[in-house]
Design a protein around this motif. Sequence first.
Motif, PDB file in Angstrom:
ATOM      1  N   SER A   1      -2.634  12.673  -1.042  1.00  0.00           N
ATOM      2  CA  SER A   1      -1.102  12.191  -1.101  1.00  0.00           C
ATOM      3  C   SER A   1      -0.394  12.948  -2.279  1.00  0.00           C
TER       4      SER A   1
ATOM      5  N   GLU B   1       6.244  11.158   1.185  1.00  0.00           N
ATOM      6  CA  GLU B   1       5.954  10.881   2.734  1.00  0.00           C
ATOM      7  C   GLU B   1       5.018  11.796   3.282  1.00  0.00           C
TER       8      GLU B   1
ATOM      9  N   ASP C   1       1.676  12.201   3.270  1.00  0.00           N
ATOM     10  CA  ASP C   1       0.312  11.831   3.044  1.00  0.00           C
ATOM     11  C   ASP C   1      -0.357  12.420   4.293  1.00  0.00           C
TER      12      ASP C   1
ATOM     13  N   TYR D   1      -2.817   0.929   4.764  1.00  0.00           N
ATOM     14  CA  TYR D   1      -1.864   2.019   4.458  1.00  0.00           C
ATOM     15  C   TYR D   1      -0.365   1.509   3.877  1.00  0.00           C
ATOM     16  N   GLN D   2       0.010   0.603   4.440  1.00  0.00           N
ATOM     17  CA  GLN D   2       1.244   0.140   3.961  1.00  0.00           C
ATOM     18  C   GLN D   2       1.020  -0.834   2.760  1.00  0.00           C
TER      19      GLN D   2
ATOM     20  N   LYS E   1       1.021   2.026   0.074  1.00  0.00           N
ATOM     21  CA  LYS E   1       2.383   2.502  -0.264  1.00  0.00           C
ATOM     22  C   LYS E   1       3.197   1.530  -1.117  1.00  0.00           C
TER      23      LYS E   1
ATOM     24  N   GLU F   1       2.288   1.764  -4.707  1.00  0.00           N
ATOM     25  CA  GLU F   1       2.862   2.695  -5.256  1.00  0.00           C
ATOM     26  C   GLU F   1       4.304   2.380  -5.645  1.00  0.00           C
ATOM     27  N   ASN F   2       4.901   1.774  -4.790  1.00  0.00           N
ATOM     28  CA  ASN F   2       6.302   1.423  -5.148  1.00  0.00           C
ATOM     29  C   ASN F   2       6.282   0.312  -6.407  1.00  0.00           C
TER      30      ASN F   2
ATOM     31  N   LYS G   1      11.438  10.348  -6.979  1.00  0.00           N
ATOM     32  CA  LYS G   1      10.919   9.049  -6.413  1.00  0.00           C
ATOM     33  C   LYS G   1      11.596   7.892  -7.209  1.00  0.00           C
TER      34      LYS G   1
END
Length: 284
Positions: free
Chosen positions: A22, A26, A28, A140-141, A144, A147-148, A276
């Motif tokens: 990554s 987006e 990835d 995967y969600q 992410k 990360e957020n 970001k």
Amino acid sequence: MSTNKEYKATINANGSEISIVSKGNEDDYISLTDIAKYKSDEPNDVIRNWLRNRDTIEFLGLWEKINNPDFKPVEFDGFKNEAGKNSFVLSPQKWISKTDAIGIISKSGRYGGTFAHKDIAFEFASWISPEFKLYIIKDYQRLKSDENSNLSLEWNVNRVLSKLNYRVHTDAIKENLISTKLTNKEIGITYANEADVLNMALFGMTAKEWRNKNSNLKGNIRDYATIEQLIVMVNLENMNANFIEQGLDQKQRLVELNKIARGQLKSLLNNKSVKKLENLNKNK
């Protein structure tokens, strides 16, 4: 893929570890090699078999046409015409070298293998197992989302630092610029003047000038600052406090602060991490 520094991550799809490369955006890239291990102990053979299918070639070609201006359509047509025949064999390396594809990459080394953009990796996972694909997407969600959450923490820390530096700035004004003989009105003017030193250094105008130009807007000049400007403002408050303690007059401080502001804004303008944070703030 963009050129900012990449990092590696791992997701767990129903007990199977799958590597991800990554770059914090987006784009990835997910390991096809790891996904293929769900089906066979010979993942490279699984990937080559997938690449033999005409549907696969058409999908990859369409993805490249949408996302890759350097994709070679003539070479792609040659693969498409041969796809599905018993004699047709295609490796990821050959696909990449002949068509200048970017959707699939081949990485060497201990953690190497074949990786593909998430759009392609999910398509490959569907071919392996629709059920397995759902497990991949779910974790995967989760990745992410984590990360957020980290970005949100960074954003909140930045806000706290801004408040702390504001206090450092006002304390420096109080200790060095405000006399006990000043009236409350004069004290207020002193604080406002120093705030406008920062506004002039960063925005090129005072708070009053901004209000006169934007009478239809609520709030103040800093409410409409970009993320980059807010980060620089935190630094300027700290620098101005130091300049005040050093005894620099207001004109000198304005010149120095403007130089600092311009230099820092230039550095931050295309910073991916800042972008970001900006996108995260917009989506709140």
